[in-house]
Design a protein around this motif. Structure first.
Motif, PDB file in Angstrom:
ATOM      1  N   VAL A  53      -6.176  -4.432  -5.481  1.00 29.75           N
ATOM      2  CA  VAL A  53      -4.841  -4.986  -5.214  1.00 29.75           C
ATOM      3  C   VAL A  53      -3.790  -3.901  -5.433  1.00 29.75           C
ATOM      4  O   VAL A  53      -2.883  -3.717  -4.616  1.00 29.75           O
ATOM      5  CB  VAL A  53      -4.560  -6.201  -6.123  1.00 29.75           C
ATOM      6  N   GLY A  56      -3.449  -1.618  -2.644  1.00 29.24           N
ATOM      7  CA  GLY A  56      -3.008  -2.185  -1.381  1.00 29.24           C
ATOM      8  C   GLY A  56      -4.136  -2.564  -0.449  1.00 29.24           C
ATOM      9  O   GLY A  56      -3.904  -2.891   0.726  1.00 29.24           O
ATOM     10  N   GLU A  59      -4.858  -8.287  -1.404  1.00 28.90           N
ATOM     11  CA  GLU A  59      -3.612  -8.913  -1.846  1.00 28.90           C
ATOM     12  C   GLU A  59      -3.897 -10.331  -2.314  1.00 28.90           C
ATOM     13  O   GLU A  59      -4.730 -11.034  -1.744  1.00 28.90           O
ATOM     14  CB  GLU A  59      -2.570  -8.925  -0.726  1.00 28.90           C
ATOM     15  N   THR A  66      -7.659 -14.445  -2.761  1.00 33.04           N
ATOM     16  CA  THR A  66      -7.453 -13.011  -2.543  1.00 33.04           C
ATOM     17  C   THR A  66      -7.922 -12.636  -1.146  1.00 33.04           C
ATOM     18  O   THR A  66      -9.008 -13.043  -0.719  1.00 33.04           O
ATOM     19  CB  THR A  66      -8.217 -12.187  -3.598  1.00 33.04           C
ATOM     20  N   ALA A  69      -5.854  -7.050   2.669  1.00 32.35           N
ATOM     21  CA  ALA A  69      -4.419  -6.889   2.946  1.00 32.35           C
ATOM     22  C   ALA A  69      -4.154  -6.501   4.387  1.00 32.35           C
ATOM     23  O   ALA A  69      -4.933  -5.772   5.020  1.00 32.35           O
ATOM     24  CB  ALA A  69      -3.822  -5.840   2.004  1.00 32.35           C
ATOM     25  N   ASN A  70      -3.037  -6.998   4.900  1.00 28.74           N
ATOM     26  CA  ASN A  70      -2.561  -6.577   6.206  1.00 28.74           C
ATOM     27  C   ASN A  70      -2.008  -5.166   6.099  1.00 28.74           C
ATOM     28  O   ASN A  70      -1.521  -4.759   5.056  1.00 28.74           O
ATOM     29  CB  ASN A  70      -1.439  -7.510   6.699  1.00 28.74           C
ATOM     30  N   LYS A  72       0.647  -2.495   6.287  1.00 31.12           N
ATOM     31  CA  LYS A  72       2.088  -2.614   6.101  1.00 31.12           C
ATOM     32  C   LYS A  72       2.807  -1.434   6.758  1.00 31.12           C
ATOM     33  O   LYS A  72       2.235  -0.365   6.934  1.00 31.12           O
ATOM     34  CB  LYS A  72       2.428  -2.665   4.602  1.00 31.12           C
ATOM     35  N   SER A 180       5.495  -1.459  -1.432  1.00 31.87           N
ATOM     36  CA  SER A 180       5.344  -2.857  -1.063  1.00 31.87           C
ATOM     37  C   SER A 180       5.760  -3.722  -2.242  1.00 31.87           C
ATOM     38  O   SER A 180       6.003  -3.229  -3.343  1.00 31.87           O
ATOM     39  CB  SER A 180       3.904  -3.162  -0.646  1.00 31.87           C
ATOM     40  N   GLN A 182       5.125  -7.150  -4.810  1.00 31.12           N
ATOM     41  CA  GLN A 182       4.098  -8.019  -5.347  1.00 31.12           C
ATOM     42  C   GLN A 182       4.657  -8.732  -6.573  1.00 31.12           C
ATOM     43  O   GLN A 182       5.789  -8.491  -6.996  1.00 31.12           O
ATOM     44  CB  GLN A 182       2.836  -7.243  -5.713  1.00 31.12           C
TER      45      GLN A 182
END
Length: 233
Positions: A53, A56, A59, A66, A69-70, A72, A180, A182
């Motif tokens: 996480v 990255g 996520e 969970t 992740a896309n 970014k 990013s 979070q």
């Protein structure tokens, strides 16, 4: 030296994602399922997932699990700037508290980011960084062990960049940075004196010497209300 169990699990999950076992946006199995599969405690499994996480790769979504992740949007910011210099320039007194400091085998992510050769070890350190005694960020920094072998712990933890330049004779180059948002985990909230699930700005940075050699991989979590990034064009 064998890697800690959570790093081994981190490496296997990363391999599985890269091999297409789960695609971007897919929900991975629950911590309970994964802990059973790896035959480890939930705590160990959670630590492995958290490292992914922080990088990255995964996520967390509150109440939903969970996910892979896309990708970014990445924005190039300024080059390498030390936390000490940044705080001093703003008229604040910088300080830090070292949480952990040890030589270890690199994770796959650390090895890739630092372009390490087989068998190379790293120094991995965790620090809380302060400005005027107020916690600003929690930082996990990884550097090649060979780069810092001649430096003391105090020289590395007090002002790493200054030590590299003045004692090591190295010159700083550029950096690749990704920012990013979070929510703070319970551990990070305690370190930074904020509420759990408070807003966090997460910076992942690979720093380079002026010859293009990567020398540092940092995962930093900043208190959203105490720090902001800006871009110069």
């Amino acid at each position: 030296m064998e890697s800690p169990v959570y790093i081994q699990i981190h490496n296997q999950l990363k391999k599985d994602i890269e091999a297409g076992k789960w695609s971007i946006g897919d929900r991975i199995p629950s911590e309970r399922e994964l802990a059973l599969n790896f035959e480890v405690s939930r705590m160990t499994l959670r630590q492995a997932v958290q490292t992914l996480v922080d990088e990255g790769i995964l996520e967390r979504r509150i109440g939903a699990g969970t996910y892979v992740a896309n990708r970014k949007v990445q924005e190039k910011m300024s080059g390498v700037t030390s936390f000490t210099d940044l705080m001093t320039a703003q008229g604040k007194t910088p300080s830090s508290k070292t949480i952990s400091f040890h030589i270890a085998n690199p994770s796959l992510s650390e090895s890739e980011k630092l372009q390490l050769k087989d068998g190379e070890q790293v120094l991995r350190m965790e620090r809380i960084r302060y400005a005027d005694n107020v916690p600003i960020c929690f930082e996990v920094a990884t550097v090649p062990q060979s780069l810092v072998a001649d430096f003391s712990k105090a020289e590395i933890t007090s002002s790493f960049y200054k030590t590299l330049e003045e004692k090591g004779g190295y010159q700083m180059g550029g950096a690749q940075q990704t920012v990013s948002a979070q929510l703070a985990s319970e551990r990070i909230a305690e370190y930074l004196d904020i509420k759990r699930n408070g807003s966090i700005l997460r910076l992942r940075q690979v720093s380079f010497l002026n010859d293009g050699t990567p020398f540092e991989y940092v995962r930093t979590q900043y208190v959203g209300e105490r720090f902001e990034f800006y871009l110069e064009r």
